[in-house]
Scaffold this motif. Structure first.
Motif, PDB file in Angstrom:
ATOM      1  N   GLU A   1      -4.677  14.437  -0.626  1.00  0.00           N
ATOM      2  CA  GLU A   1      -4.217  15.987  -0.682  1.00  0.00           C
ATOM      3  C   GLU A   1      -4.925  17.185   0.184  1.00  0.00           C
ATOM      4  OE1 GLU A   1      -4.210  16.042  -5.337  1.00  0.00           O
ATOM      5  OE2 GLU A   1      -5.809  15.009  -4.865  1.00  0.00           O
ATOM      6  N   PRO A   2      -3.975  17.057   1.167  1.00  0.00           N
ATOM      7  CA  PRO A   2      -4.611  18.337   2.199  1.00  0.00           C
ATOM      8  C   PRO A   2      -4.609  19.707   1.931  1.00  0.00           C
ATOM      9  CG  PRO A   2      -2.597  17.363   2.865  1.00  0.00           C
ATOM     10  CD  PRO A   2      -2.835  16.748   1.749  1.00  0.00           C
ATOM     11  N   PRO A   3      -5.225  20.608   2.128  1.00  0.00           N
ATOM     12  CA  PRO A   3      -5.088  21.784   1.688  1.00  0.00           C
ATOM     13  C   PRO A   3      -3.847  22.506   1.795  1.00  0.00           C
ATOM     14  CG  PRO A   3      -6.659  21.709   3.387  1.00  0.00           C
ATOM     15  CD  PRO A   3      -6.173  20.488   3.350  1.00  0.00           C
ATOM     16  N   PRO A   4      -3.155  23.486   1.050  1.00  0.00           N
ATOM     17  CA  PRO A   4      -1.727  24.000   0.996  1.00  0.00           C
ATOM     18  C   PRO A   4      -1.476  24.481   2.400  1.00  0.00           C
ATOM     19  CG  PRO A   4      -2.983  24.527  -0.952  1.00  0.00           C
ATOM     20  CD  PRO A   4      -3.995  23.823  -0.018  1.00  0.00           C
ATOM     21  N   ASP A   5      -2.393  24.987   3.244  1.00  0.00           N
ATOM     22  CA  ASP A   5      -1.903  25.458   4.301  1.00  0.00           C
ATOM     23  C   ASP A   5      -2.039  24.403   5.521  1.00  0.00           C
ATOM     24  OD1 ASP A   5      -4.701  24.773   4.767  1.00  0.00           O
ATOM     25  OD2 ASP A   5      -5.164  26.757   5.780  1.00  0.00           O
ATOM     26  N   SER A   6      -2.173  23.159   5.045  1.00  0.00           N
ATOM     27  CA  SER A   6      -1.887  22.042   5.983  1.00  0.00           C
ATOM     28  C   SER A   6      -0.541  21.449   5.826  1.00  0.00           C
ATOM     29  CB  SER A   6      -3.021  21.143   5.934  1.00  0.00           C
ATOM     30  OG  SER A   6      -4.489  21.672   6.437  1.00  0.00           O
ATOM     31  N   VAL A   7       0.054  21.686   4.808  1.00  0.00           N
ATOM     32  CA  VAL A   7       1.475  20.948   4.617  1.00  0.00           C
ATOM     33  C   VAL A   7       2.794  21.790   4.776  1.00  0.00           C
ATOM     34  CG1 VAL A   7       2.706  19.803   2.622  1.00  0.00           C
ATOM     35  CG2 VAL A   7       0.273  19.821   2.886  1.00  0.00           C
TER      36      VAL A   7
ATOM     37  N   VAL B   1       0.963  -1.211   0.083  1.00  0.00           N
ATOM     38  CA  VAL B   1       0.134   0.232  -0.111  1.00  0.00           C
ATOM     39  C   VAL B   1       0.808   1.041   0.023  1.00  0.00           C
ATOM     40  CG1 VAL B   1      -1.760   1.304   1.450  1.00  0.00           C
ATOM     41  CG2 VAL B   1      -1.753  -1.155   1.255  1.00  0.00           C
ATOM     42  N   TYR B   2       0.684   2.086  -0.984  1.00  0.00           N
ATOM     43  CA  TYR B   2       1.500   3.319  -1.261  1.00  0.00           C
ATOM     44  C   TYR B   2       0.609   4.497  -0.910  1.00  0.00           C
ATOM     45  CZ  TYR B   2       5.616   0.748  -2.937  1.00  0.00           C
ATOM     46  OH  TYR B   2       6.445  -0.102  -2.814  1.00  0.00           O
ATOM     47  N   THR B   3       0.721   5.405  -0.245  1.00  0.00           N
ATOM     48  CA  THR B   3       0.136   6.580   0.009  1.00  0.00           C
ATOM     49  C   THR B   3       0.792   7.781  -0.429  1.00  0.00           C
ATOM     50  OG1 THR B   3      -1.304   5.702   1.869  1.00  0.00           O
ATOM     51  CG2 THR B   3      -1.225   8.139   1.748  1.00  0.00           C
ATOM     52  N   CYS B   4       0.698   8.448  -1.250  1.00  0.00           N
ATOM     53  CA  CYS B   4       1.228   9.555  -1.733  1.00  0.00           C
ATOM     54  C   CYS B   4       0.458  10.928  -1.242  1.00  0.00           C
ATOM     55  CB  CYS B   4       1.215   9.865  -3.339  1.00  0.00           C
ATOM     56  SG  CYS B   4       1.854   8.291  -4.011  1.00  0.00           S
ATOM     57  N   THR B   5       1.224  11.613  -0.564  1.00  0.00           N
ATOM     58  CA  THR B   5       0.492  13.138   0.066  1.00  0.00           C
ATOM     59  C   THR B   5       1.156  14.153  -0.478  1.00  0.00           C
ATOM     60  OG1 THR B   5       0.142  11.793   2.191  1.00  0.00           O
ATOM     61  CG2 THR B   5      -0.055  14.490   2.248  1.00  0.00           C
ATOM     62  N   ALA B   6       0.360  14.895  -0.894  1.00  0.00           N
ATOM     63  CA  ALA B   6       0.976  16.299  -1.566  1.00  0.00           C
ATOM     64  C   ALA B   6      -0.225  17.438  -1.613  1.00  0.00           C
ATOM     65  CB  ALA B   6       1.266  16.410  -3.343  1.00  0.00           C
ATOM     66  N   ALA B   7       0.314  18.543  -1.419  1.00  0.00           N
ATOM     67  CA  ALA B   7      -0.835  19.638  -0.960  1.00  0.00           C
ATOM     68  C   ALA B   7      -1.858  19.721  -2.476  1.00  0.00           C
ATOM     69  CB  ALA B   7       0.044  21.034  -0.919  1.00  0.00           C
ATOM     70  N   GLN B   8      -2.844  20.125  -2.140  1.00  0.00           N
ATOM     71  CA  GLN B   8      -4.103  20.174  -3.223  1.00  0.00           C
ATOM     72  C   GLN B   8      -3.434  20.810  -4.192  1.00  0.00           C
ATOM     73  OE1 GLN B   8      -7.493  21.858  -1.548  1.00  0.00           O
ATOM     74  NE2 GLN B   8      -7.899  19.890  -0.583  1.00  0.00           N
ATOM     75  N   GLY B   9      -3.704  20.500  -5.363  1.00  0.00           N
ATOM     76  CA  GLY B   9      -3.108  21.447  -6.510  1.00  0.00           C
ATOM     77  C   GLY B   9      -1.767  20.925  -7.218  1.00  0.00           C
ATOM     78  N   THR B  10      -1.050  20.264  -6.181  1.00  0.00           N
ATOM     79  CA  THR B  10       0.671  19.954  -6.738  1.00  0.00           C
ATOM     80  C   THR B  10       0.369  18.869  -7.976  1.00  0.00           C
ATOM     81  OG1 THR B  10       1.077  20.411  -4.303  1.00  0.00           O
ATOM     82  CG2 THR B  10       2.500  18.880  -5.817  1.00  0.00           C
ATOM     83  N   LEU B  11      -0.584  18.096  -7.743  1.00  0.00           N
ATOM     84  CA  LEU B  11      -0.597  16.650  -8.807  1.00  0.00           C
ATOM     85  C   LEU B  11      -1.894  16.909  -9.655  1.00  0.00           C
ATOM     86  CD1 LEU B  11       0.433  13.673  -6.381  1.00  0.00           C
ATOM     87  CD2 LEU B  11       2.010  15.107  -8.016  1.00  0.00           C
ATOM     88  N   THR B  12      -1.745  16.815 -10.705  1.00  0.00           N
ATOM     89  CA  THR B  12      -2.852  17.034 -11.710  1.00  0.00           C
ATOM     90  C   THR B  12      -3.528  15.361 -11.877  1.00  0.00           C
ATOM     91  OG1 THR B  12      -1.917  16.268 -13.892  1.00  0.00           O
ATOM     92  CG2 THR B  12      -1.865  18.425 -13.223  1.00  0.00           C
ATOM     93  N   SER B  13      -4.702  15.169 -12.297  1.00  0.00           N
ATOM     94  CA  SER B  13      -5.223  13.787 -12.493  1.00  0.00           C
ATOM     95  C   SER B  13      -4.166  12.887 -13.372  1.00  0.00           C
ATOM     96  CB  SER B  13      -6.669  13.665 -13.248  1.00  0.00           C
ATOM     97  OG  SER B  13      -7.609  14.368 -12.292  1.00  0.00           O
TER      98      SER B  13
END
Length: 134
Positions: free
Chosen positions: A46-52, A3-15
């Motif tokens: 993808e947490p909000p940018p102010d949470s990363v 199981v891989y979880t990729c975490t990045a601020a919203q808007g960092t990664l496109t679909s």
């Protein structure tokens, strides 16, 4: 299995980059750990940018946490982490110094997939052959 979880601020990664990254994580894991692609799970958070944060400051890291079965040779685990880091930076279009890959391992007997305890590394063929058994 993994199981891989990729975490990045919203808007960092496109679909598209998420799909490409999931495919590449799967390809790399299959090539190194020899499991069927269908058993590789990738989830994006993808947490909000102010949470990363990074270093206590707002940041834009791309963090990949992976759970794998204990027992794979350390050299392969290190290769897996390095290849995942390089692929993530390339696909996401971020500098590799903004990518963190952490692989955590645990005993196969501590995980269940499809109602069955996972096999030890190296015993996948036998486990897959018994797929229809209960």
């Amino acid at each position: 299995m993994p199981v891989y979880t990729c975490t990045a601020a919203q808007g960092t990664l496109t679909s598209g980059s998420k799909a490409a990254l999931a495919a590449e994580i799967t390809r790399i894991h299959v090539a190194i750990n020899h499991v069927p692609p269908a058993y590789v799970n990738v989830v994006f958070s993808e947490p909000p940018p102010d949470s990363v944060f990074a270093g206590g400051e707002p940041g834009a890291p791309l963090i990949i946490n992976g759970w794998v079965r204990r027992g794979h040779p350390q050299q392969e685990a290190t290769r897996l982490a390095l290849e995942l880091s390089s692929a993530a930076a390339r696909i996401a279009g971020v500098a590799e110094d903004h990518v963190m890959v952490v692989l955590q391992d645990g005993p196969a007997r501590s995980a269940v997939e499809g109602g069955r305890v996972l096999p030890e590394p190296g015993q996948e063929k036998e486990w897959l052959a018994r797929q229809g058994e209960t």
